[in-house]
Scaffold this motif. Sequence first.
Motif, short mmCIF file in Angstrom:
data_model
loop_
_atom_site.label_atom_id
_atom_site.label_comp_id
_atom_site.label_asym_id
_atom_site.label_seq_id
_atom_site.Cartn_x
_atom_site.Cartn_y
_atom_site.Cartn_z
N THR A 189 0.83 -1.21 0.00
CA THR A 189 0.00 0.00 0.00
C THR A 189 0.86 1.25 0.00
O THR A 189 1.79 1.38 0.82
N LEU A 190 0.54 2.17 -0.90
CA LEU A 190 1.11 3.51 -0.88
C LEU A 190 0.10 4.41 -0.20
O LEU A 190 -1.07 4.47 -0.61
N ILE A 191 0.54 5.12 0.82
CA ILE A 191 -0.33 6.04 1.54
C ILE A 191 0.18 7.45 1.32
O ILE A 191 1.34 7.75 1.59
N VAL A 192 -0.69 8.30 0.81
CA VAL A 192 -0.33 9.68 0.50
C VAL A 192 -0.82 10.57 1.63
O VAL A 192 -2.03 10.77 1.81
N GLY A 193 0.12 11.08 2.40
CA GLY A 193 -0.21 11.94 3.53
C GLY A 193 0.17 11.30 4.85
O GLY A 193 -0.25 10.17 5.14
N ALA A 194 0.95 12.00 5.67
CA ALA A 194 1.41 11.46 6.95
C ALA A 194 0.72 12.14 8.12
O ALA A 194 1.29 12.26 9.21
N GLY A 195 -0.53 12.58 7.91
CA GLY A 195 -1.33 13.11 9.00
C GLY A 195 -2.09 11.99 9.69
O GLY A 195 -1.75 10.81 9.54
N GLN A 209 8.62 8.60 3.64
CA GLN A 209 9.39 9.54 2.83
C GLN A 209 8.70 10.90 2.86
O GLN A 209 7.60 11.04 2.33
N THR A 210 9.32 11.87 3.53
CA THR A 210 8.78 13.22 3.53
C THR A 210 9.38 14.00 2.36
O THR A 210 10.25 13.51 1.65
N ALA A 211 8.92 15.24 2.18
CA ALA A 211 9.36 16.07 1.05
C ALA A 211 9.21 15.31 -0.27
O ALA A 211 10.04 15.43 -1.17
N THR A 212 8.15 14.52 -0.36
CA THR A 212 7.90 13.68 -1.53
C THR A 212 6.47 13.90 -2.00
O THR A 212 5.53 13.50 -1.32
N ALA A 213 6.30 14.52 -3.15
CA ALA A 213 4.97 14.81 -3.68
C ALA A 213 4.46 13.65 -4.50
O ALA A 213 5.19 13.05 -5.29
N TYR A 214 3.18 13.34 -4.32
CA TYR A 214 2.56 12.25 -5.07
C TYR A 214 2.65 12.49 -6.58
O TYR A 214 2.88 11.57 -7.35
N GLU A 215 2.49 13.74 -6.99
CA GLU A 215 2.53 14.05 -8.41
C GLU A 215 3.87 13.69 -9.04
O GLU A 215 3.96 13.42 -10.24
N THR A 256 -3.95 4.64 9.23
CA THR A 256 -4.13 3.55 8.27
C THR A 256 -2.84 2.76 8.11
O THR A 256 -2.85 1.52 8.09
N ALA A 257 -1.72 3.46 8.01
CA ALA A 257 -0.43 2.80 7.83
C ALA A 257 -0.11 1.86 8.99
O ALA A 257 0.30 0.71 8.78
N ARG A 258 -0.31 2.34 10.20
CA ARG A 258 0.04 1.53 11.36
C ARG A 258 -0.79 0.24 11.41
O ARG A 258 -0.26 -0.86 11.64
N GLU A 300 0.51 -3.59 11.00
CA GLU A 300 0.30 -4.59 12.05
C GLU A 300 -0.43 -5.81 11.53
O GLU A 300 -0.35 -6.90 12.12
N ALA A 301 -1.14 -5.65 10.41
CA ALA A 301 -1.82 -6.78 9.78
C ALA A 301 -0.90 -7.53 8.81
O ALA A 301 -1.34 -8.47 8.15
N GLY A 302 0.36 -7.08 8.72
CA GLY A 302 1.34 -7.81 7.91
C GLY A 302 1.66 -7.20 6.57
O GLY A 302 2.43 -7.79 5.79
N GLU A 303 1.12 -6.01 6.30
CA GLU A 303 1.40 -5.38 5.00
C GLU A 303 2.69 -4.57 5.03
O GLU A 303 3.16 -4.14 6.08
N ARG A 304 3.25 -4.37 3.83
CA ARG A 304 4.36 -3.45 3.65
C ARG A 304 3.78 -2.14 3.12
O ARG A 304 3.11 -2.12 2.09
N VAL A 305 4.06 -1.05 3.84
CA VAL A 305 3.41 0.22 3.58
C VAL A 305 4.46 1.31 3.36
O VAL A 305 5.44 1.40 4.12
N LEU A 306 4.25 2.12 2.34
CA LEU A 306 5.06 3.32 2.12
C LEU A 306 4.18 4.54 2.33
O LEU A 306 3.13 4.67 1.69
N VAL A 307 4.60 5.43 3.24
CA VAL A 307 3.89 6.68 3.50
C VAL A 307 4.72 7.82 2.93
O VAL A 307 5.90 7.96 3.26
N ILE A 308 4.10 8.64 2.07
CA ILE A 308 4.78 9.81 1.54
C ILE A 308 4.02 11.06 1.94
O ILE A 308 2.81 11.03 2.16
N ASP A 309 4.76 12.16 2.05
CA ASP A 309 4.13 13.46 2.35
C ASP A 309 4.95 14.54 1.68
O ASP A 309 6.19 14.52 1.74
#
Length: 378
Positions: free
Chosen positions: A3-9, A212-218, A15-17, A21-30
């Motif tokens: 899962t790619l999650i856009v936004g670290a608020g 990954q911060t300072a990383t825009a989805y666009e 959602t990421a946490r 915890e359910a076993g997924e690999r998650v990337l959070v960008i903001d």
Amino acid sequence: MDTLIVGAGFAGATTARLLAEAGERVLVIDKRPHIAGNAHDRRDAAGLLVHSYGPHIFHTNSEKVFAFLSRFTAWRPYEHRVLAVPDARTGRAYPMPINRTTINRLYGLNLDAAGTADFLERVREPRSTIRTSEDVVLNSVGRDLCEKFFRGYTRKQWGLDLSELAGGVAARIPTRTNDDDRYFTDRFQAMPAEGYTRLFERLLDHPGITVQTATAYEEVGTQIDRRRTVFSGPIDAYYGHRYGRLPYRSLRFEHEHLARCEQYQPVGTVNYPNDHAYTRITEFKHLTGESHHGTSIVREYPTTEGEPYYPIPNSANEALFKRYQALADVETEVFFIGRLAQYRYYNMDQVVAAAMALAERLSPNHCPRSQDAAAALA
């Protein structure tokens, strides 16, 4: 990557946490250079903890939400109090939301709770149909209190008259006939003991989560291989503003440290509904409980341009949002959550609750049950 999650608020981090915890690999960008979204706090040059994007006061009636966040922070009990200064020339301040003290002090009365209720009944302008925030306020407190406390503040905050704003905005602010001067009355009211950013650091500290911060989805969205996307940014931006831009209200923050002032104001926030370009001043030591020979404050200036903070609720904007929601409804591996993605004026706890529900639905261990099966197990 699962899962790619856009936004670290709150929406993205919760959602990421839970997915991790359910076993997924998650990337959070903001796109910002930090985590915690608008709840981000930091130490200013004087060493005081301040909220970068204005005051964030945590309150909820949800035991489930409070218990979840309590895994990542200890709490400092705190009940927020707000005063309003309707006329800066006199400087007289009154409790907000309006209560018995407000009315007695403003009009030189000595009413008890029953007398306050009678007073409000006499001055209110009944509305058989409630459509706008003006309907809500006039129906509740009448013309004079509306003009003193609500109309000017709304014009500054939203860039709209009360009559142009959906009723749900003003309905968030109660009217009381007793002396309760707390801004919120929720069961759980507290501030993260070490601040919001520290809470988020713990929330995102999991081997299944990469941040990954300072990383825009666009800039990177098409380059990241993943099964699904959870998007918490503006939904119209995700779709390239296909139907036009959804209106959002922004804010400019003027932070100031007062080195020779131990306390600037008697409560956490003071509203200025009718004077000045700013809407309110918050003094952070009330929120954090910190001791210091100086104090740090922030003034908030609502603006049209800038980072989107508040969806603007009215019928025209809701109709435009529905067009974007129709696009989202046919997505199978993109999920929208949060204030900007769902175009809703959510509180923090509501965002966390929605993110918890989404994570449960997306979890690889989640097994939806039919209504019959659920009834059999009830």
